[in-house]
Scaffold this motif. Structure first.
Motif, PDB file in Angstrom:
ATOM      1  N   PRO A 140       0.637  -1.019  -0.005  1.00  0.00           N
ATOM      2  CA  PRO A 140      -0.016  -0.045  -0.075  1.00  0.00           C
ATOM      3  C   PRO A 140       0.968   1.291  -0.074  1.00  0.00           C
ATOM      4  CG  PRO A 140      -0.455  -1.579   1.994  1.00  0.00           C
ATOM      5  CD  PRO A 140       0.686  -1.823   1.194  1.00  0.00           C
ATOM      6  N   TYR A 148     -11.805 -10.067  -6.409  1.00  0.00           N
ATOM      7  CA  TYR A 148     -11.527  -8.704  -6.795  1.00  0.00           C
ATOM      8  C   TYR A 148     -12.387  -7.689  -5.731  1.00  0.00           C
ATOM      9  CZ  TYR A 148     -10.928  -4.136  -8.916  1.00  0.00           C
ATOM     10  OH  TYR A 148     -10.467  -2.821  -9.120  1.00  0.00           O
ATOM     11  N   THR A 195     -11.511  -4.841  -3.117  1.00  0.00           N
ATOM     12  CA  THR A 195     -12.002  -3.755  -3.240  1.00  0.00           C
ATOM     13  C   THR A 195     -12.655  -3.164  -1.821  1.00  0.00           C
ATOM     14  OG1 THR A 195     -12.243  -3.777  -5.384  1.00  0.00           O
ATOM     15  CG2 THR A 195     -13.262  -2.039  -4.625  1.00  0.00           C
ATOM     16  N   ALA A 196     -13.495  -3.848  -1.291  1.00  0.00           N
ATOM     17  CA  ALA A 196     -13.945  -3.807  -0.311  1.00  0.00           C
ATOM     18  C   ALA A 196     -13.243  -3.333   1.213  1.00  0.00           C
ATOM     19  CB  ALA A 196     -15.188  -4.872   0.444  1.00  0.00           C
ATOM     20  N   GLN A 209      -7.259  -3.626  -3.301  1.00  0.00           N
ATOM     21  CA  GLN A 209      -7.190  -3.907  -4.602  1.00  0.00           C
ATOM     22  C   GLN A 209      -5.719  -3.899  -5.050  1.00  0.00           C
ATOM     23  OE1 GLN A 209      -8.854  -1.563  -3.640  1.00  0.00           O
ATOM     24  NE2 GLN A 209     -10.055  -0.441  -5.079  1.00  0.00           N
ATOM     25  N   GLY A 210      -5.266  -4.738  -5.941  1.00  0.00           N
ATOM     26  CA  GLY A 210      -4.097  -4.838  -6.582  1.00  0.00           C
ATOM     27  C   GLY A 210      -2.779  -5.041  -5.741  1.00  0.00           C
ATOM     28  N   VAL A 270      -7.734  -3.038 -15.773  1.00  0.00           N
ATOM     29  CA  VAL A 270      -8.013  -3.677 -14.580  1.00  0.00           C
ATOM     30  C   VAL A 270      -9.059  -3.211 -13.709  1.00  0.00           C
ATOM     31  CG1 VAL A 270      -6.886  -4.879 -12.714  1.00  0.00           C
ATOM     32  CG2 VAL A 270      -5.493  -4.420 -14.634  1.00  0.00           C
ATOM     33  N   GLY A 271     -10.100  -3.738 -13.373  1.00  0.00           N
ATOM     34  CA  GLY A 271     -11.200  -3.440 -12.688  1.00  0.00           C
ATOM     35  C   GLY A 271     -12.133  -2.210 -13.436  1.00  0.00           C
ATOM     36  N   ARG A 272     -12.063  -2.280 -14.585  1.00  0.00           N
ATOM     37  CA  ARG A 272     -13.037  -1.565 -15.239  1.00  0.00           C
ATOM     38  C   ARG A 272     -14.418  -2.129 -15.715  1.00  0.00           C
ATOM     39  NH1 ARG A 272     -12.254   2.608 -19.677  1.00  0.00           N
ATOM     40  NH2 ARG A 272     -14.561   2.751 -19.223  1.00  0.00           N
ATOM     41  N   SER A 273     -15.096  -2.483 -14.545  1.00  0.00           N
ATOM     42  CA  SER A 273     -16.302  -3.279 -14.923  1.00  0.00           C
ATOM     43  C   SER A 273     -17.282  -2.460 -15.604  1.00  0.00           C
ATOM     44  CB  SER A 273     -16.760  -3.898 -13.696  1.00  0.00           C
ATOM     45  OG  SER A 273     -16.991  -2.779 -12.725  1.00  0.00           O
ATOM     46  N   ASP A 274     -17.083  -0.907 -15.481  1.00  0.00           N
ATOM     47  CA  ASP A 274     -17.936  -0.045 -16.011  1.00  0.00           C
ATOM     48  C   ASP A 274     -18.111  -0.130 -17.621  1.00  0.00           C
ATOM     49  OD1 ASP A 274     -15.495   0.968 -15.663  1.00  0.00           O
ATOM     50  OD2 ASP A 274     -15.979   2.894 -16.671  1.00  0.00           O
ATOM     51  N   LYS A 308     -11.912   3.977  -0.043  1.00  0.00           N
ATOM     52  CA  LYS A 308     -11.129   3.490   1.173  1.00  0.00           C
ATOM     53  C   LYS A 308      -9.997   4.230   1.844  1.00  0.00           C
ATOM     54  CE  LYS A 308     -13.908   0.369   1.490  1.00  0.00           C
ATOM     55  NZ  LYS A 308     -14.682   0.187   2.852  1.00  0.00           N
ATOM     56  N   HIS A 327      -4.359   2.234  -9.228  1.00  0.00           N
ATOM     57  CA  HIS A 327      -6.082   2.603  -9.214  1.00  0.00           C
ATOM     58  C   HIS A 327      -6.093   3.823  -9.007  1.00  0.00           C
ATOM     59  CE1 HIS A 327      -7.474  -1.650  -8.997  1.00  0.00           C
ATOM     60  NE2 HIS A 327      -6.373  -1.883  -8.555  1.00  0.00           N
TER      61      HIS A 327
END
Ligand code: SF4
Ligand code: SF4
Lengths: 547, 368
Positions: A165, A406, A410-411, A415-416, A524-528, B223, B286
């Motif tokens: 992080p 994922y 994210t929650a 993520q990552g 990555v993560g672009r579910s939109d 977050k 991100h």
């Protein structure tokens, strides 16, 4: 007339029946020679011929012995439908035909008293794949222009290694306002987002393995694509261990620990670090089962690399530890990190399961930052050998499970941090770029693929029960066998070329998908960007439902 | 498309200059709103620079609610300025009943507190007020910070200017830094919170463009900090990343560029500081942005800067005189307010730099 023996095995009990046209056959013998399963043989049939020679009809009969090709009526040598006989026949005289009325699953068990084993992939006909119900539906236009796949540059790399992080990065700011690194960080390698999945040198023929390794070296050195290949369990040739090409290899360790003796011994001579270490806990095609290399495939060089005698080689389903599997995995992580002096990322591969998220959470929250990747393998993957019952009836699809992991990350705002790599039937329709792209939108950093590589090499197996004899060591195209004659059927250069070309094509296709959504780095993560016309799928994956 | 503009001067500037800056660029926006953030205040606020000013638009009930909350928290009002309005008929403006600019003294027990503590308190208060006023849209709380005021309204920017009598310069309502934008969000719902500039704890950001990594950014930012909320616009993500990188991580501003538009891996590989750049790229993957963008930002020390997306898909130009620097989407706006400048010194930033203007109006160009 013989007494009828209904219990005898006949071709109509088998999954495939040979269709043979004696009138076209010139008896060249090619098919019999080519059938690696000895499912056909030359036989002599007694034929009766009625003829008349006089001016008036005067039927007479003559018997003659005619050589023909016949299907073997033996459960050990049943036809796999591989179609090699058909391929080699110059006269289209022979071909396998699927037998709807097969009794194979029953009689094999009855006769053998043992579970059925098979290789390849699952045999259950599946419905439409989830990935085929997804489309990339968010198209950039007007205010956010789409990019030009030909003209713009794209950054297509994925991380392999533990990512810290930001707030824990060991940075300080010096007097010139530059960030300085104060402490070591876990190793992270940025590699091509498609890893060639773990197929061992025992499961594959040496020529196939060599072809894959050649393709990987070429992609790296000539095409500038940092593609990595995972060795699979069972070691690596020492020559490769000591060569500079080791840097393109992810070394695998699985519960059998096969081949590690040699790897450990080669360490002092290594001129490059391997690309990574992958600890295999489970495999999507046969979750809960350990590796299986049947004695037939344990050729001399395999015995040497693995340091074993010629026997069935079974890896236990679990990594053995004094206390728990968790503990043993942790130990393994630590020892591998330490063995390469914390320069090489260590990742873990597990089978997708209803419990994957808890496993993933455990790893994500581990305070030692030792897990450098979570390779999640779904039900549709392939395998060299497995019990049919595991292949056909155990496992978990990859798509929703990857998404769950994922979203779990994210929650927690993590993520990552442990890169997610997904596999299991990706590229099944031949289009890996699209599948991989969709998986990335759902949260994968990259994907890995094995079975598709075999298909590039000429594997004739399919999901409908064709061939899938990888466990027997009799692969008709020389991919998963150690029989010299069969292995030589494989043209190493052509296979390498096919793999390279496929990757080049896929690379272009990735760009063709990234350009319209206006992204110059992986989505990555672009579910939109995804939509689905299936409400259940859209709801489950948390993407837009459209109609 | 948005148009954005910012003025930084060694003299106090009236918002009429910002309106003028944006007026000639109106073809590029849709005249759907006007929003501005002013830093380093002059006029009536000049003597209260060290005390926080609350900027909000609200109903009567909203005002009462907010004042009760402030009172309860121990804040004491020391100054209030209610802009005189000119509600002529026919003006295109969705005005709120009250526009409030109130300066407060800190609660007694905070007065000698650490700066950091005070700053956290101010943020908490703004979040609290925002939440309390959200119900039934009783009000919109834009900023609560020393030496900063914010005004946002929906309507035609010219009419908003007329309504607030902002076209006529005076020396009561001025600042040395003004950032402005003339369009409500067209991608999402038209709500006042969705209009840039966005503000948080001394940082202001506004952008022209679209952030196609919006969802990735939002999912990560939610977050990261309690103050990263709202997300009414994809451009809010630029502010939160700026705040995170500069304030939370305490990295120099240059690294903001490395986070939002990281260098390609090949370029990083050739750099001496590749270890740092790679680590920050991967740890903050991100927060990367994608899509066409130009960003203008202001830091708590009033440094003003601009940078673009990695492909420079949106324009921006910087014009300057001895006492004023203007950043704007289009040069025509700068021509209107700095007609006599030497346009040969105009800067058209490229995709791999941050151009920053410090309080001496020195322009620094940092190559990424
Ligand atoms: S299809 Fe394959 S297994 Fe069957 S007979 Fe022909 S070559 Fe042999
Ligand atoms: S062709 Fe070879 S690799 Fe393919 S399914 Fe048959 S045995 Fe397996």
């Amino acid at each position: 007339m013989e007494t009828m023996r209904v219990q005898s095995v006949t071709p109509n009990d088998m999954p495939w029946k040979i269709k043979y046209d004696a009138s076209r056959c010139t008896l060249c013998g090619s098919c019999v020679a080519a059938c690696s399963f000895r499912a056909i043989e030359c036989k002599v049939e007694r034929r009766r011929m009625v003829f008349s020679e006089g001016e008036l009809p005067d039927p007479q009969q003559r018997f003659s012995a005619v050589p023909v090709i016949r299907q073997v009526k033996d459960i050990q040598h049943y036809c796999r439908g591989c179609g090699i006989c058909e391929k080699v026949c110059p006269n289209d005289a022979i071909s396998p035909e699927r037998n709807q009325d097969t009794r194979h699953p029953i009689i094999t068990r009855c006769l053998g008293g043992d579970s059925i084993k098979r290789g390849g992939r699952k045999n259950l006909e599946s419905s439409v794949r989830t990935l085929d119900k997804l489309r990339i539906g968010r198209i950039s236009q007007m205010t956010d222009p789409s990019l030009d796949a030909q003209r713009h540059s794209f950054d297509m790399l994925a991380p392999f290694g533990r990512i810290l992080p930001a707030e824990t990065l060991p940075f300080s700011v010096d007097n010139n306002d530059n960030l300085q690194v104060e402490d070591s960080m876990p190793p992270v390698r940025w590699i091509y987002p498609v890893v060639i999945g773990d197929m061992s040198i025992g499961a594959l023929s040496w020529r196939m393995w060599e072809a894959v390794a050649m393709a990987v070296a070429y992609l790296n050195e000539e095409c500038g694509m940092p593609v990595r290949m995972c060795s699979g369990e069972g070691g690596v040739p020492v020559r490769l261990l000591k060569s500079k090409y080791l840097k393109y290899m992810i070394l695998q360790i699985a519960s059998g620990h096969f081949g590690w003796n040699r790897i450990a011994k080669a360490m002092p001579y290594m001129v490059e670090d391997p690309a990574g270490i992958l600890i295999k806990i489970g495999q999507g095609a046969k979750p809960g089962d350990g590796g299986l290399l049947q004695a037939g495939k344990v050729a001399e060089h395999i015995q040497a690399i693995r340091g074993v005698p010629k026997a069935d080689l079974l890896s236990p389903p679990n990594h053995q530890g004094l206390y728990s599997i968790e503990e043993s995995v942790q130990k393994m992580f630590l020892s591998f990190n330490a063995a390469f002096k914390f320069r090489v990322p260590v990742a873990i591969k597990v089978a997708a399961s209803a419990t994957s998220v808890s496993v993933f959470n455990n790893l994500v929250r581990d305070p030692y930052n030792i897990v450098g990747g979570f390779f999640l393998d779904g039900i549709d993957g392939g395998t060299g050998a497995a019990h049919e019952v595991s292949l056909d009836h155990t496992g978990h699809p990859i798509v929703s499970k990857l998404r769950d992991c994922y979203q779990a990350a994210t929650a927690q705002g993590r993520q990552g941090q442990i890169p997610l790599w997904a596999a299991g039937g990706l590229g099944k329709t031949g289009d890996l770029a699209a599948d991989a792209f969709k998986m990335m939108c759902l949260g994968a950093n990259g994907v890995f693929t094995g079975k598709l590589i075999l298909q590039m090499a000429g594997c004739v197996g399919n999901d409908m029960g064709r061939c899938n004899a990888c466990n027997t060591g009799l692969c008709p195209v020389g991919i998963t066998t150690q029989e010299s004659a069969l292995v030589h059927r494989l043209d190493v250069d052509r296979v390498a070329q096919n793999i390279v070309n496929y990757f080049l094509a896929m690379d272009t296709e990735f760009k063709k998908l990234m350009a319209p959504i206006g992204n110059s780095s992986l989505p990555v993560g672009r579910s939109d960007a995804l939509i689905s016309t299936d409400r259940a799928v859209a709801d489950r994956l948390d993407i837009q439902y459209v109609c | 498309m948005c148009r954005i503009g910012a003025i930084k001067s060694s003299n106090y500037v009236h918002p009429s200059q910002a309106l003028k800056l944006m007026e000639s660029q109106q073809k590029g926006h849709d005249n759907s709103g006007f929003a501005m953030v002013m830093h380093d205040l002059g006029g009536i606020f000049e003597n209260y620079k060290h005390l926080p000013t609350l900027s909000m638009a609200c109903t009567d009930e909203g005002l009462k609610l907010a004042e009760d909350i402030m009172h309860e928290a121990g804040f004491q009002r020391v100054m209030q300025w209610v802009p005189e309005t000119d509600p002529q008929p026919g003006l295109d403006i969705h005005a709120m009943p009250n526009y409030v600019f109130e300066t407060f003294d800190y609660p007694r027990y905070f007065r000698n507190g650490e700066q950091q503590e005070k700053e956290e308190l101010l943020l908490d208060m703004r979040l609290k007020l925002r939440k309390a006023l959200e119900e039934n849209e009783q009000g919109f709380v834009y900023s609560f910070w020393p030496d900063v005021v914010t005004l946002k309204e929906i309507g035609d920017p010219r009419d908003i200017g007329t309504y607030f009598k902002l076209w006529t310069p005076d020396d009561k309502f001025t600042a040395k830094v003004i950032t402005a934008q003339c369009r409500q969000n067209t991608n999402y719902d038209i709500v006042r919170y969705a209009a840039h500039p966005f503000f948080m704890q001394g940082y202001t950001a506004l952008a022209n463009g679209e952030n196609t990594f919006y969802l990735k950014n939002v999912e990560a930012q939610r977050k990261l900090h309690r103050g990263y909320i709202g997300f009414e616009s994809d451009s809010q993500c630029f502010l939160y990343t700026l705040h995170y990188v500069h304030r939370e991580l305490r990295w120099p501003l240059r690294y903001y560029k490395h986070v939002v538009t990281p260098l390609p891996f090949d370029d990083i590989e050739r750099r001496e500081d590749k270890e740092q750049l790679l680590a920050l790229r991967q740890s903050l993957a991100h927060l990367e942005i994608n899509g066409p963008n130009t960003i203008i930002g202001v830091l708590p020390d009033f440094t003003m800067f601009t940078c673009c997306d990695a492909k420079k898909l949106r324009p921006v130009v910087i014009g300057r005189t001895d006492d004023t620097v203007v950043i704007s989407s289009e040069v025509c706006g700068i021509n209107d307010i700095l007609p006599d400048r030497d346009w040969e010194t105009d800067i058209y930033p490229h995709e791999r730099e941050i151009v920053a203007i410090d309080n001496n109006l020195e322009v620094q160009r940092w190559r990424q």
